[in-house]
Enzyme design. Structure first.
Site, PDB file in Angstrom:
ATOM      1  N   ALA A 116       0.851  -1.191   0.000  1.00 55.90           N
ATOM      2  CA  ALA A 116       0.000   0.000   0.000  1.00 55.90           C
ATOM      3  C   ALA A 116       0.885   1.239   0.000  1.00 55.90           C
ATOM      4  O   ALA A 116       2.089   1.149   0.241  1.00 55.90           O
ATOM      5  CB  ALA A 116      -0.902   0.000   1.230  1.00 55.90           C
ATOM      6  N   LYS A 117       0.299   2.367  -0.273  1.00 55.96           N
ATOM      7  CA  LYS A 117       1.037   3.629  -0.211  1.00 55.96           C
ATOM      8  C   LYS A 117       0.032   4.762  -0.117  1.00 55.96           C
ATOM      9  O   LYS A 117      -1.097   4.640  -0.583  1.00 55.96           O
ATOM     10  CB  LYS A 117       1.883   3.821  -1.470  1.00 55.96           C
ATOM     11  CG  LYS A 117       3.026   4.795  -1.301  1.00 55.96           C
ATOM     12  CD  LYS A 117       4.246   4.108  -0.710  1.00 55.96           C
ATOM     13  CE  LYS A 117       5.441   4.992  -0.642  1.00 55.96           C
ATOM     14  NZ  LYS A 117       6.666   4.196  -0.443  1.00 55.96           N
ATOM     15  N   GLY A 118       0.483   5.874   0.468  1.00 56.63           N
ATOM     16  CA  GLY A 118      -0.388   7.037   0.561  1.00 56.63           C
ATOM     17  C   GLY A 118       0.356   8.296   0.227  1.00 56.63           C
ATOM     18  O   GLY A 118       1.592   8.301   0.108  1.00 56.63           O
TER      19      GLY A 118
END
Ligand code: GLU
Length: 427
Positions: A116-118
């Site tokens: 995941a990444k934000g």
């Protein structure tokens, strides 16, 4: 849907870098996956994408809105895991690619996480600490519906820090009504952070370089090293290279390019960058042209800034023996081919910069068990996980005559797709 309309999809690899680079890397690995290639499309479709509005009241009373993202690329092997980037140029496309690389990195290292990444599209330098706190807290609240210690665990990345993680942990904890330290990693040690986490990515870059050097006969001792990026990855990697006898001959950050063939005094450069926010004005080295930087003769070249920096043109001029990717996605696929033809060894991001998320894993485990390890235990376990992964990837690359990147992707994709196949599709 018409062809023109389908081209507008955020999934379209032709749309923009760096998601296109990620897709190309996946396409390159597909022929090496045997029957699991049947599931390959799963890696080209992020599982879940959340785009959020982040409104705050600025210090002068004005209302401002910023765009935030959290992408869960793949959750087949466990909860989402990956950092949060605050940068003026962050886009959904970029966060999708960064999330994809986290899926591959976590699987390549054998960590029990998906990817995941934000990100939030802001230049953090343009905000007061109080404004950054409001942005971080509102962003965390907005993505609160998809994160959690067993769901998706953010961490620092470019433009975010221990302090950002402290605010994220507090905001999430306030919203759920109890202290949930395991919701983020890279926290201050006083809040359940791990010893060794801050320097883990740089330490891992060094371990990857050292292991490559042993295998191709390029000793670290007296090696010339060039580092792009002087933040938490490049700065610490440069320091550890130097502590182990290498000579860091050039550095580049967003504001300065500097060279000193006799070797830069890294502790002095770090102190300057900490005091002034950049290398600009550091007198321990001479200014150098931005493009000349890419043509310096050296043993190790460490891109540790943004993605897409090592372009085909720069790859043609590079005079390094080994590229060790401290950044995520610094080398475009076309540049990768040129480096391969020119016999320049590339240790890919998904292996070389995996030290950070590996110690994030240790932090998460420590938070769950409320039992904390010594720095020595952390560093020993980091060494052993990195060396085991390096060895397996290296051996596969030799056996099948693959690049190290392709070998890492083969191992990782097989793990992700085997999990996908064993779990099956619901419903
Ligand atoms: N942002 C780092 C990376 O790109 C660390 C991620 C994490 O620790 O979850 O690997």
């Amino acid at each position: 849907m018409t062809a023109a309309a389908s081209r507008l999809s955020y999934l379209d690899p032709a749309r923009a870098e760096p998601w296109a680079s990620f897709i190309e890397q996946i396409d390159r690995v597909a022929p090496h996956l045997g029957s699991l290639s049947r599931w390959i499309e799963t890696l080209k479709h992020p599982k879940r994408i959340l785009v959020v509005d982040v409104p705050i009241v600025r210090d002068d009373g004005a209302i401002a809105h910023y765009e935030g993202y959290r992408v869960q690329h793949n959750l087949s092997r466990g909860p989402g895991k990956g950092g949060v980037r605050f940068h003026a140029a962050v886009t959904l496309n970029e966060v999708m690619a960064l999330a994809g690389w986290m899926t591959i990195k976590n699987a390549a290292l054998g960590l029990p996480f998906g990817g995941a990444k934000g990100g939030v599209r802001i230049d953090p330098r343009g905000f007061s600490a109080a404004e950054l706190e409001r942005i971080t807290r509102r962003y965390t609240s907005e993505i609160g519906i998809v994160i959690g210690p067993g769901k998706d665990i953010p961490a620092p990345d470019i433009g975010t820090s221990e302090q950002t993680m402290a605010w994220m942990m507090d905001t999430y904890s306030m919203n759920v009504g109890h202290t949930a330290s395991g919701v983020v990693t890279g926290k201050p040690v006083a809040l359940g952070g791990s010893l060794g986490r801050q320097e883990a990515t740089g330490r891992g870059v060094y371990i990857a370089a050292r292991e490559a050097g042993i295998r191709v006969g390029v000793p670290i001792d007296a090696a010339r090293v060039v580092v792009q990026g002087f933040g938490n990855v490049g700065g610490i990697a440069a320091r550890i290279f130097r502590e182990n006898g290498a000579k860091v001959i050039a550095l580049q950050d967003a504001e300065a390019t500097l060279c000193n063939p006799a070797g830069i005094d890294i502790p002095a450069a770090l102190a300057h960058a900490a005091a002034h926010g950049s290398l600009s004005g550091f007198f321990g080295a001479e200014p150098l042209g931005e493009e000349d930087f890419w043509q310096l003769e050296c043993e190790y070249f460490v891109p540790a800034a943004l993605e897409g920096q090592l372009t085909p043109e720069r790859a043609r001029g590079l005079r390094a023996r080994v590229v060790v990717e401290g950044a995520n996605g610094p080398t475009t696929p076309a540049a990768d081919d040129i480096l391969h033809e020119r016999d320049i060894l590339v240790i890919p991001d998904v292996l070389a910069n995996a030290g950070g998320v590996t110690v994030s894993y240790f932090e998460w485990v420590q938070d769950f068990s409320s039992f904390f390890w010594s720095e020595e235990e952390i560093n020993d376990r980091l060494e052993s996980i990195m060396m085991k992964a390096f060895d397996a990837i290296w051996r596969l690359a030799q056996e099948r005559k693959l690049s190290i990147r392709t070998a890492a992707f083969v191992i990782a994709c097989k793990r992700v797709l085997a999990a996908r196949e064993q779990r099956g599709l619901y419903p």
